[in-house]
Design a protein around this motif. Structure first.
Motif, PDB file in Angstrom:
ATOM      1  N   PHE A   1       0.880  -1.235  -0.048  1.00 21.53           N
ATOM      2  CA  PHE A   1      -0.022  -0.203  -0.002  1.00 21.53           C
ATOM      3  C   PHE A   1       0.770   1.228   0.162  1.00 21.53           C
ATOM      4  CE2 PHE A   1      -3.094   3.087   1.959  1.00 21.53           C
ATOM      5  CZ  PHE A   1      -3.987   3.134   1.119  1.00 21.53           C
ATOM      6  N   LEU A   2       1.220   1.802  -1.150  1.00 20.09           N
ATOM      7  CA  LEU A   2       1.999   2.973  -1.448  1.00 20.09           C
ATOM      8  C   LEU A   2       1.729   4.301  -0.648  1.00 20.09           C
ATOM      9  CD1 LEU A   2       2.725   2.616  -5.160  1.00 20.09           C
ATOM     10  CD2 LEU A   2       4.070   1.969  -3.287  1.00 20.09           C
ATOM     11  N   PRO A   3       0.351   4.612  -0.422  1.00 18.18           N
ATOM     12  CA  PRO A   3       0.116   5.748   0.308  1.00 18.18           C
ATOM     13  C   PRO A   3       0.784   5.787   1.748  1.00 18.18           C
ATOM     14  CG  PRO A   3      -1.687   5.228  -0.951  1.00 18.18           C
ATOM     15  CD  PRO A   3      -0.803   4.153  -1.148  1.00 18.18           C
ATOM     16  N   ALA A   4       0.728   4.706   2.239  1.00 24.41           N
ATOM     17  CA  ALA A   4       1.105   4.536   3.706  1.00 24.41           C
ATOM     18  C   ALA A   4       2.729   3.994   3.977  1.00 24.41           C
ATOM     19  CB  ALA A   4       0.290   3.470   4.505  1.00 24.41           C
TER      20      ALA A   4
ATOM     21  N   THR B   1       0.295  -1.504 -10.458  1.00 20.12           N
ATOM     22  CA  THR B   1       0.885  -0.094 -11.163  1.00 20.12           C
ATOM     23  C   THR B   1       0.659   0.590 -10.021  1.00 20.12           C
ATOM     24  OG1 THR B   1      -1.192   0.771 -11.857  1.00 20.12           O
ATOM     25  CG2 THR B   1      -0.060  -0.664 -13.544  1.00 20.12           C
ATOM     26  N   LYS B   2       1.299   1.901 -10.009  1.00 21.58           N
ATOM     27  CA  LYS B   2       1.192   2.853  -8.994  1.00 21.58           C
ATOM     28  C   LYS B   2      -0.062   3.788  -9.012  1.00 21.58           C
ATOM     29  CE  LYS B   2       6.151   3.801  -8.533  1.00 21.58           C
ATOM     30  NZ  LYS B   2       7.269   4.944  -8.662  1.00 21.58           N
ATOM     31  N   GLU B   3      -0.582   3.633 -10.359  1.00 23.16           N
ATOM     32  CA  GLU B   3      -2.006   4.393 -10.401  1.00 23.16           C
ATOM     33  C   GLU B   3      -3.194   3.580  -9.606  1.00 23.16           C
ATOM     34  OE1 GLU B   3       0.357   3.607 -12.884  1.00 23.16           O
ATOM     35  OE2 GLU B   3       0.718   5.828 -13.389  1.00 23.16           O
ATOM     36  N   TYR B   4      -2.886   2.178  -9.434  1.00 17.46           N
ATOM     37  CA  TYR B   4      -3.782   1.452  -8.523  1.00 17.46           C
ATOM     38  C   TYR B   4      -4.212   2.259  -7.232  1.00 17.46           C
ATOM     39  CZ  TYR B   4      -5.886  -2.343  -6.131  1.00 17.46           C
ATOM     40  OH  TYR B   4      -6.709  -3.203  -5.433  1.00 17.46           O
TER      41      TYR B   4
ATOM     42  N   GLY C   1     -29.438  -3.768   5.514  1.00 16.94           N
ATOM     43  CA  GLY C   1     -29.121  -4.702   6.434  1.00 16.94           C
ATOM     44  C   GLY C   1     -27.959  -5.700   5.613  1.00 16.94           C
ATOM     45  N   ALA C   2     -27.061  -5.186   5.242  1.00 15.33           N
ATOM     46  CA  ALA C   2     -25.794  -5.985   4.697  1.00 15.33           C
ATOM     47  C   ALA C   2     -24.833  -6.337   5.676  1.00 15.33           C
ATOM     48  CB  ALA C   2     -25.224  -4.871   3.609  1.00 15.33           C
ATOM     49  N   ASN C   3     -24.135  -7.264   5.638  1.00 16.48           N
ATOM     50  CA  ASN C   3     -23.134  -7.803   6.515  1.00 16.48           C
ATOM     51  C   ASN C   3     -21.975  -7.152   6.174  1.00 16.48           C
ATOM     52  OD1 ASN C   3     -24.196  -9.056   8.675  1.00 16.48           O
ATOM     53  ND2 ASN C   3     -24.256 -11.110   7.616  1.00 16.48           N
ATOM     54  N   GLY C   4     -21.577  -6.923   4.984  1.00 12.43           N
ATOM     55  CA  GLY C   4     -20.211  -6.475   4.481  1.00 12.43           C
ATOM     56  C   GLY C   4     -20.076  -5.881   3.094  1.00 12.43           C
ATOM     57  N   ILE C   5     -19.063  -5.305   2.954  1.00 11.82           N
ATOM     58  CA  ILE C   5     -18.829  -4.597   1.699  1.00 11.82           C
ATOM     59  C   ILE C   5     -17.391  -5.149   0.781  1.00 11.82           C
ATOM     60  CG2 ILE C   5     -17.905  -2.532   2.693  1.00 11.82           C
ATOM     61  CD1 ILE C   5     -18.844  -0.847   0.234  1.00 11.82           C
ATOM     62  N   GLY C   6     -17.523  -5.477  -0.204  1.00 16.03           N
ATOM     63  CA  GLY C   6     -15.965  -5.899  -1.088  1.00 16.03           C
ATOM     64  C   GLY C   6     -16.003  -5.168  -2.296  1.00 16.03           C
ATOM     65  N   PHE C   7     -14.979  -4.762  -2.778  1.00 15.85           N
ATOM     66  CA  PHE C   7     -14.815  -3.952  -3.903  1.00 15.85           C
ATOM     67  C   PHE C   7     -13.204  -4.351  -4.381  1.00 15.85           C
ATOM     68  CE2 PHE C   7     -14.440  -1.781   0.147  1.00 15.85           C
ATOM     69  CZ  PHE C   7     -12.949  -1.396   0.094  1.00 15.85           C
ATOM     70  N   ASP C   8     -12.842  -3.769  -5.582  1.00 20.35           N
ATOM     71  CA  ASP C   8     -12.078  -3.894  -6.570  1.00 20.35           C
ATOM     72  C   ASP C   8     -10.924  -2.767  -6.343  1.00 20.35           C
ATOM     73  OD1 ASP C   8     -13.125  -2.325  -8.178  1.00 20.35           O
ATOM     74  OD2 ASP C   8     -13.396  -3.600  -9.723  1.00 20.35           O
ATOM     75  N   LEU C   9     -11.063  -1.894  -5.299  1.00 19.45           N
ATOM     76  CA  LEU C   9     -10.126  -0.718  -5.101  1.00 19.45           C
ATOM     77  C   LEU C   9      -9.159  -1.128  -3.879  1.00 19.45           C
ATOM     78  CD1 LEU C   9     -13.070   0.793  -5.847  1.00 19.45           C
ATOM     79  CD2 LEU C   9     -11.488   2.378  -6.266  1.00 19.45           C
ATOM     80  N   PRO C  10      -8.065  -0.476  -3.629  1.00 16.77           N
ATOM     81  CA  PRO C  10      -7.463  -0.900  -2.579  1.00 16.77           C
ATOM     82  C   PRO C  10      -7.619  -0.342  -1.143  1.00 16.77           C
ATOM     83  CG  PRO C  10      -6.205   1.103  -3.837  1.00 16.77           C
ATOM     84  CD  PRO C  10      -7.521   0.601  -4.426  1.00 16.77           C
ATOM     85  N   SER C  11      -8.765   0.835  -1.231  1.00 16.39           N
ATOM     86  CA  SER C  11      -9.091   1.167   0.112  1.00 16.39           C
ATOM     87  C   SER C  11     -10.704   1.851  -0.114  1.00 16.39           C
ATOM     88  CB  SER C  11      -7.941   2.042   0.664  1.00 16.39           C
ATOM     89  OG  SER C  11      -8.376   2.305   2.145  1.00 16.39           O
ATOM     90  N   ILE C  12     -11.043   2.163   1.184  1.00 13.36           N
ATOM     91  CA  ILE C  12     -12.160   2.981   1.176  1.00 13.36           C
ATOM     92  C   ILE C  12     -11.821   4.522   1.165  1.00 13.36           C
ATOM     93  CG2 ILE C  12     -14.255   3.535   2.668  1.00 13.36           C
ATOM     94  CD1 ILE C  12     -14.515   0.731   3.284  1.00 13.36           C
ATOM     95  N   ASP C  13     -11.007   4.786   1.944  1.00 13.06           N
ATOM     96  CA  ASP C  13     -10.404   6.240   2.213  1.00 13.06           C
ATOM     97  C   ASP C  13      -9.037   6.147   2.893  1.00 13.06           C
ATOM     98  OD1 ASP C  13     -11.023   5.536   4.681  1.00 13.06           O
ATOM     99  OD2 ASP C  13     -12.213   7.605   5.348  1.00 13.06           O
ATOM    100  N   LEU C  14      -8.478   7.531   2.843  1.00 12.90           N
ATOM    101  CA  LEU C  14      -7.158   7.497   3.059  1.00 12.90           C
ATOM    102  C   LEU C  14      -7.361   8.174   4.654  1.00 12.90           C
ATOM    103  CD1 LEU C  14      -4.154   7.042   2.785  1.00 12.90           C
ATOM    104  CD2 LEU C  14      -4.061   9.221   1.503  1.00 12.90           C
ATOM    105  N   GLY C  15      -8.182   8.789   4.701  1.00  6.71           N
ATOM    106  CA  GLY C  15      -8.063   9.620   6.224  1.00  6.71           C
ATOM    107  C   GLY C  15      -8.489   8.671   7.399  1.00  6.71           C
TER     108      GLY C  15
END
Length: 210
Positions: free
Chosen positions: A16-19, A122-125, A143-157
């Motif tokens: 995870f490049l931002p961190a 890639t770094k663009e990811y 009523g969802a139990n969770g969330i999944g996705f094809d991005l590296p994170s939800i937010d940075l802050g």
């Protein structure tokens, strides 16, 4: 049919490049040439590649990966396409969820395909869009139990992470190979390793379709 939704990890996998996370290291404590058996030692971030977040990641004294309800990371799931995603666009899932609300059942893990997985390696990811602050409220209402996705994170802050994890929603990040699942219901699994103080865990995520 079993669908592998997991990034392959090796020592060249971008962390995870931002961190400024470290690269994975892998070595053999014993090997076939000398011992006729192989065993390895691995060092890596708990949030590398396809992984899940536990509440402890952003909530002090939150549940660890050893304490989480596994139903937040495996069970019945649905996948929806989110078009026209760009780095500067806040991801608002309200329209997609409203359009597909009749196919969502309480307890589902809701998975979003954005096409961002095409940037893996890639770094663009890591120049990813952040989620809308109301994402947690929308998922809770359904009523969802969770969330999944094809991005590296939800937010940075971290504020949106805290909101979702505070609602006891599972978070599964950096999924791949989601395109064949769009518009379908299926069984999904991405359970974390049982680390006593685990704030997250790499996983082997998969889906099973008829």
């Amino acid at each position: 049919m079993i669908h592998d939704l997991t990034i392959t990890l090796n020592e060249k996998t971008l962390p995870f490049l931002p961190a400024n996370d470290p690269f994975m290291t892998w070595s053999h404590s014993v090997n076939h040439d000398e011992h006729q058996v192989q065993a390895s030692v691995v060092s890596m971030s708990s949030h590398m590649g396809t992984h899940v977040d536990a509440p402890l990641h952003f909530i002090k004294d939150g549940k660890s990966t050893a304490q989480v309800d596994l139903a937040k990371y495996c069970g019945q799931a649905v996948c929806f396409d989110v078009p026209d995603v760009t780095p500067d666009k806040v991801l608002d899932f309200s329209e997609v969820l409203e359009k597909n609300k009749d196919s969502i059942k309480p307890g589902d893990i809701i998975i979003f395909h954005t096409g961002w997985e095409d940037k893996v390696g890639t770094k663009e990811y890591f120049n990813y869009p952040e989620f809308h602050p109301q994402t947690g409220a929308l998922l809770t209402k359904l009523g969802a139990n969770g969330i999944g996705f094809d991005l590296p994170s939800i937010d940075l802050g971290g504020s949106i992470h805290r909101d979702l994890l505070g609602r006891d929603l599972g978070i599964i990040e950096s999924l791949i190979n989601l395109k064949p699942l769009i518009g379908k219901r299926f069984y999904f699994s991405a359970v974390p390793l049982k680390f006593e103080n685990g704030d997250g865990s790499p996983v082997r995520a998969y889906a099973i379709t008829d």
